[in-house]
Design an enzyme around this catalytic site. Structure first.
Site, PDB file in Angstrom:
ATOM      1  N   LYS A 264      -4.249  -9.674  -3.596  1.00  0.00           N
ATOM      2  CA  LYS A 264      -4.828  -8.826  -2.551  1.00  0.00           C
ATOM      3  C   LYS A 264      -5.325  -7.522  -3.176  1.00  0.00           C
ATOM      4  O   LYS A 264      -4.532  -6.732  -3.677  1.00  0.00           O
ATOM      5  CB  LYS A 264      -3.806  -8.491  -1.464  1.00  0.00           C
ATOM      6  CG  LYS A 264      -4.465  -7.803  -0.244  1.00  0.00           C
ATOM      7  CD  LYS A 264      -3.474  -7.024   0.595  1.00  0.00           C
ATOM      8  CE  LYS A 264      -3.278  -5.616   0.133  1.00  0.00           C
ATOM      9  NZ  LYS A 264      -4.487  -4.730   0.321  1.00  0.00           N
TER      10      LYS A 264
ATOM     11  N   GLU B 146       4.503  -1.264 -11.114  1.00  0.00           N
ATOM     12  CA  GLU B 146       3.906  -0.187 -11.899  1.00  0.00           C
ATOM     13  C   GLU B 146       3.476   0.871 -10.903  1.00  0.00           C
ATOM     14  O   GLU B 146       2.517   0.683 -10.152  1.00  0.00           O
ATOM     15  CB  GLU B 146       2.723  -0.722 -12.721  1.00  0.00           C
ATOM     16  CG  GLU B 146       2.313   0.203 -13.849  1.00  0.00           C
ATOM     17  CD  GLU B 146       1.186   1.117 -13.457  1.00  0.00           C
ATOM     18  OE1 GLU B 146       1.491   2.285 -13.117  1.00  0.00           O
ATOM     19  OE2 GLU B 146       0.031   0.686 -13.463  1.00  0.00           O
TER      20      GLU B 146
ATOM     21  N   CYS C  61      -2.565   6.590 -12.742  1.00  0.00           N
ATOM     22  CA  CYS C  61      -1.115   6.749 -12.598  1.00  0.00           C
ATOM     23  C   CYS C  61      -0.487   7.398 -13.814  1.00  0.00           C
ATOM     24  O   CYS C  61       0.535   8.091 -13.709  1.00  0.00           O
ATOM     25  CB  CYS C  61      -0.461   5.395 -12.311  1.00  0.00           C
ATOM     26  SG  CYS C  61      -1.010   4.096 -13.428  1.00  0.00           S
TER      27      CYS C  61
ATOM     28  N   GLU D 214       2.982  13.760  -7.477  1.00  0.00           N
ATOM     29  CA  GLU D 214       1.771  13.147  -8.002  1.00  0.00           C
ATOM     30  C   GLU D 214       0.599  13.484  -7.081  1.00  0.00           C
ATOM     31  O   GLU D 214       0.581  13.112  -5.910  1.00  0.00           O
ATOM     32  CB  GLU D 214       1.933  11.635  -8.110  1.00  0.00           C
ATOM     33  CG  GLU D 214       0.746  10.958  -8.765  1.00  0.00           C
ATOM     34  CD  GLU D 214       0.920   9.461  -8.904  1.00  0.00           C
ATOM     35  OE1 GLU D 214       0.482   8.908  -9.923  1.00  0.00           O
ATOM     36  OE2 GLU D 214       1.505   8.838  -7.994  1.00  0.00           O
TER      37      GLU D 214
END
Length: 476
Positions: free
Chosen positions: A182, A256, A290, A387
């Protein structure tokens, strides 16, 4: 007098986007059972690119059943035969790389220079690399005759849509698994084009299935009882939800997740080289990375020199049309992500950090954010802890290597780090001290299919890339 850059746009004519796309299940495109659709928008212009099917639980079940049916024959193929399909896919990706690069820039917002020179070469390289492993699994270090797991459910993010697809599909197929993938809701098109590449390569029906949709679609896939392996790249929040949802099952999982990487510059570092690494570390792909070096740790004695050079370099960055080959920083992927970046930068100012950004004109349509630098940042500031996932750099200083390690490790994340110094012994010492899955030395954001990638703590677990990336798809 400096010369001005003339516009150098890549042609949109090289890619033909259909007005609508269905779900790719069992080798065919079909509508969603409930008939629901959603629109995918170009973040640089807010133009609707296409209408895409919204998969529901019934569609997910159909895709998983197709993958399960295909698994029996696919896993029984000799590795050398599976390798032929992977090699064929890699070559087709290379042949269609210009088309795919333009498509990715349109749907994602990143500069064509990055999709053309980084994303697409790496996509092909991953398929070539794992094609080479397909008939050598017994030599990967996981037993003499490792077996595939079965059906892999894979959910990928919007920052590197095609590259994250390659990271997941290539090792899964090489190991003999079948896949239901997906893509992210805001960037579904390159995955759907990849479905066409699978057909072009003659891949057996059901080996790769692509289902599009939102978070509910991803949840239905992850929670499906006939999935043997879950692979997810995305936010830490969603990763925690996935871990909770599969707890108590026998599903293998790799996650991850987010990061808040430290890019550490010592006083003996080559300043110009380090500045290029800092810029690449945080402004590559608009900071939608990331492992972005979003925290700059610079030794006090050279902090002023580094910041002056960094500001001069930031003033040369070109923000604008992603299809212009001169563009350095493209569009933010969505209105929601732009709001998140804006909120955190405003919090940085409110908490006392000093904000600086070069003067630049932003397009009137689309989602845009200037490359931004914060100084006088403390470890208590939100911009140093959370983040941001955007082109925003927080600068902290240190005096000793021990202090640098302490500050770098003072985060809930542990995905990556960078070290800039001329001393090889210091590089090795720092790398052993830093709690990060990937440590770059005198470079940043360098990826290779032969090298494992992954993190610690809230950056997830498991590795992708290299022979290590095979383990998650083998019954070992």
């Amino acid at each position: 007098m400096a010369f001005e850059y003339a516009p150098a746009p890549e042609s949109r004519a090289v890619v033909d986007i259909a007005p609508s796309y269905g779900l790719f299940i069992d080798g065919q495109f079909s509508e969603a059972a409930a008939g629901k659709v959603f629109k995918t928008v170009s973040p640089s212009s807010e133009e609707v690119l296409s209408e895409v099917a919204q998969a529901g639980a019934e569609d997910v079940d159909r895709a998983v059943k197709a993958a399960r049916k295909a698994f029996e024959k696919w896993s029984a193929l000799p590795g050398a035969e599976r390798a032929k399909y992977l090699f064929r896919i890699a070559r087709i990706v290379q042949e269609r790389s210009r088309e795919l690069a333009v498509l990715e820039s349109l749907d994602n917002g990143k500069p064509i220079r990055e999709t053309r020179d980084t994303d697409l070469p790496l996509v092909a390289a991953h398929f070539f690399y794992y094609a080479g492993w397909a008939d050598k699994l017994g030599h990967a270090g996981y037993g003499a005759d490792p077996r595939p797991l079965g059906v892999a459910g894979q959910v990928i993010p919007w920052n590197f849509p095609l590259l994250m697809l390659a990271w997941k599909i290539a090792p899964a197929l090489a190991a003999g698994n079948t896949v239901v993938l997906k893509p992210a809701e805001t960037t579904p098109l390159s995955a759907l084009f990849f479905a066409d590449i699978c057909r072009q390569a003659g891949l057996p029906k059901g080996v790769v299935n692509i289902i599009t949709g939102d978070g509910a679609t991803g949840a239905a896939l992850v929670e499906h009882p006939d999935i043997n392996k879950v692979a997810f790249t995305g936010s830490t929040e969603v990763g925690k939800a996935i871990a909770r949802s599969i707890a108590g099952t026998d599903k293998k999982v790799t996650l991850e997740l987010g990061g808040k990487a430290a890019n550490i510059v010592f006083d003996d570092a080559p300043i110009d080289q380090a500045v290029e690494g800092i810029v690449n570390g945080i402004f590559f792909n608009q900071g939608h990375v990331c492992c972005a070096g979003s925290r700059l740790l610079v030794q006090e004695s050279v902090a002023e020199e580094v910041l002056d050079a960094l500001k001069r370099r930031m003033q040369t960055l070109r923000v604008g049309d992603p299809l212009d080959k001169n563009t350095d920083i493209g569009a933010i992927n969505s209105a929601e992500q732009l709001a998140r970046i804006t909120e955190l930068t405003e919090a940085g100012e409110a908490e006392g950090a000093d904000r600086w950004a070069p003067a630049c004109d932003l397009p009137s349509a689309g989602f845009w954010f200037r490359p931004t630098l914060f100084t006088n940042v403390t470890q208590a500031h939100r911009i140093a802890r959370e983040e941001i996932f955007g082109p925003v750099l927080s600068v902290l200083t240190f005096r000793t290597p021990a202090e640098a390690v302490e500050k770098a490790n003072n985060t809930q994340y542990g995905l990556s780090a960078g070290i800039w110094t001329e001393k090889g012994s210091r590089i090795l010492w720092m790398a052993n001290q830093l709690r990060a899955g990937v440590v770059w030395a005198n470079t940043f954001n360098k990826f290779d299919p032969t090298s494992p990638f992954g993190g610690y703590k809230e950056s997830g677990f498991g590795r992708e890339g290299g022979r290590h990336g095979l383990e998650a798809y083998l019954d070992v």
